[in-house]
Enzyme design. Structure first.
Site, PDB file in Angstrom:
ATOM      1  N   HIS A 296      99.572 -37.709  79.103  1.00  0.00           N
ATOM      2  CA  HIS A 296     100.677 -37.951  78.172  1.00  0.00           C
ATOM      3  C   HIS A 296     100.963 -36.648  77.446  1.00  0.00           C
ATOM      4  O   HIS A 296     100.096 -36.074  76.801  1.00  0.00           O
ATOM      5  CB  HIS A 296     100.321 -39.048  77.168  1.00  0.00           C
ATOM      6  CG  HIS A 296     101.439 -39.363  76.216  1.00  0.00           C
ATOM      7  ND1 HIS A 296     102.441 -40.260  76.515  1.00  0.00           N
ATOM      8  CD2 HIS A 296     101.722 -38.883  74.977  1.00  0.00           C
ATOM      9  CE1 HIS A 296     103.287 -40.324  75.500  1.00  0.00           C
ATOM     10  NE2 HIS A 296     102.876 -39.495  74.554  1.00  0.00           N
ATOM     11  N   CYS A 297     102.213 -36.184  77.557  1.00  0.00           N
ATOM     12  CA  CYS A 297     102.611 -34.899  76.970  1.00  0.00           C
ATOM     13  C   CYS A 297     103.162 -35.127  75.573  1.00  0.00           C
ATOM     14  O   CYS A 297     104.203 -35.780  75.410  1.00  0.00           O
ATOM     15  CB  CYS A 297     103.651 -34.218  77.854  1.00  0.00           C
ATOM     16  SG  CYS A 297     104.235 -32.635  77.202  1.00  0.00           S
ATOM     17  N   ILE A 298     102.494 -34.595  74.580  1.00  0.00           N
ATOM     18  CA  ILE A 298     102.911 -34.791  73.194  1.00  0.00           C
ATOM     19  C   ILE A 298     104.219 -34.073  72.897  1.00  0.00           C
ATOM     20  O   ILE A 298     105.010 -34.521  72.051  1.00  0.00           O
ATOM     21  CB  ILE A 298     101.795 -34.326  72.235  1.00  0.00           C
ATOM     22  CG1 ILE A 298     102.142 -34.695  70.784  1.00  0.00           C
ATOM     23  CG2 ILE A 298     101.544 -32.842  72.359  1.00  0.00           C
ATOM     24  CD1 ILE A 298     101.036 -34.384  69.807  1.00  0.00           C
TER      25      ILE A 298
END
Length: 291
Positions: free
Chosen positions: A124-126
């Site tokens: 999951h890319c912040i």
């Protein structure tokens, strides 16, 4: 048997789901055009004559378009199992996702933030507020490489540009460069702003260098972050060569993905069926029948 990837699906809601994701996304959306402005209109005119300056405008714009284009593609391209027809039973190699209350293909993982199972979930890319998976892995990696190269090049240019403003190599200069935010508040001026932008760019380069090394190694071995952290020393999905493993992430025309985000590069897998190469038995794969 490899199957052609399906057409790209677009996410209906690209807004980040929580405050940390939103803050990181806003920071990157502000940082990218700010650094472009600084390098093109402040740094380059002082270091290059007219022909080279025009070249840097063209080069910088090309890099910005690819960085911004791939950044948006990460956010817009749907890579979850939402709106997909899934089998009613649990095929071999699949698993049941309790959160989604449905079956999930091999290599997919549930994301509590996105509230969905992600096909070949990488992480999951912040900064984009969404997951990187099967369909947008290509855009994430190209974005990462371009922004790393740009920070590397800009850091080199900025050293020559910032030197006269900080007064050479002194302890005072080092303090201003290491603590730019404090001095920007204490002494707001153009020189301090330049030192602040230099430091942000250089810190970004160091951070991105670690990420590039890590994610390049994963792609070369066709392993996701979750699979790499699982502690399982056996990589079932290794295609036997770096080139073939790169195709799994960037597509069959991986060598053209660096030109522009819209360049067509079909993926060899659709996220439902994964082949497991064996040295003595060829390739093993199972594709479930949906009911």
């Amino acid at each position: 048997m490899m199957v052609p990837s399906a057409k790209l699906r677009l996410r209906k809601n690209i807004l980040p789901k929580n405050l940390p994701d939103l803050s990181a996304c806003i920071f990157l959306c502000v940082a990218m055009p700010t650094v472009y402005w600084f390098e093109i209109f402040i740094v380059s005119p002082t270091l290059f004559d007219w022909p080279l300056y025009i070249f840097h405008i063209i080069l910088g714009t090309f890099v910005l378009v690819n960085v911004a284009g791939n950044f948006l593609a990460i956010m817009f391209v749907e890579t979850s199992t939402k709106r997909l027809v899934l089998p009613s039973q649990v095929p071999k190699g699949w698993h049941v996702c309790a959160e989604c209350e449905s079956v999930a293909p091999p290599r997919s993982r549930h994301c509590n933030t996105c509230k969905a199972c992600i096909l070949k979930k990488e992480h999951h890319c912040i900064f984009t507020g969404c997951c990187v998976g099967l369909s947008n892995h290509r855009y994430f990696f190209v974005f990462l490489i371009y922004i790393w190269l740009s920070t590397l090049y800009c850091s080199g240019l900025n050293i020559f540009f910032i030197w006269p403003y900080v007064g050479g190599l002194t302890w005072w200069a080092l303090i201003r460069l290491l603590l730019p935010g404090i001095w920007l508040v204490w002494n707001p001026c153009f020189e301090t702003l330049y030192a602040f932008l230099f430091s942000i760019n250089f810190i970004g380069f160091l951070f991105l260098t670690v990420l590039v090394f890590y994610y390049t190694n994963l792609i070369f071995n066709n392993v996701t972050t979750q699979e790499n952290n699982s502690g399982n020393p056996t990589n079932l999905y290794d295609q036997g060569s770096r080139k073939e493993n790169v195709k799994v992430a960037l597509g069959k025309r991986w060598y053209l993905t660096w030109l522009f985000p819209t360049v067509w590069s079909p993926l060899p897998y659709d996220g439902f069926e994964w082949s497991i190469p064996y040295s003595d038995r060829g390739t093993q794969s199972v594709r479930p029948k949906c009911k």
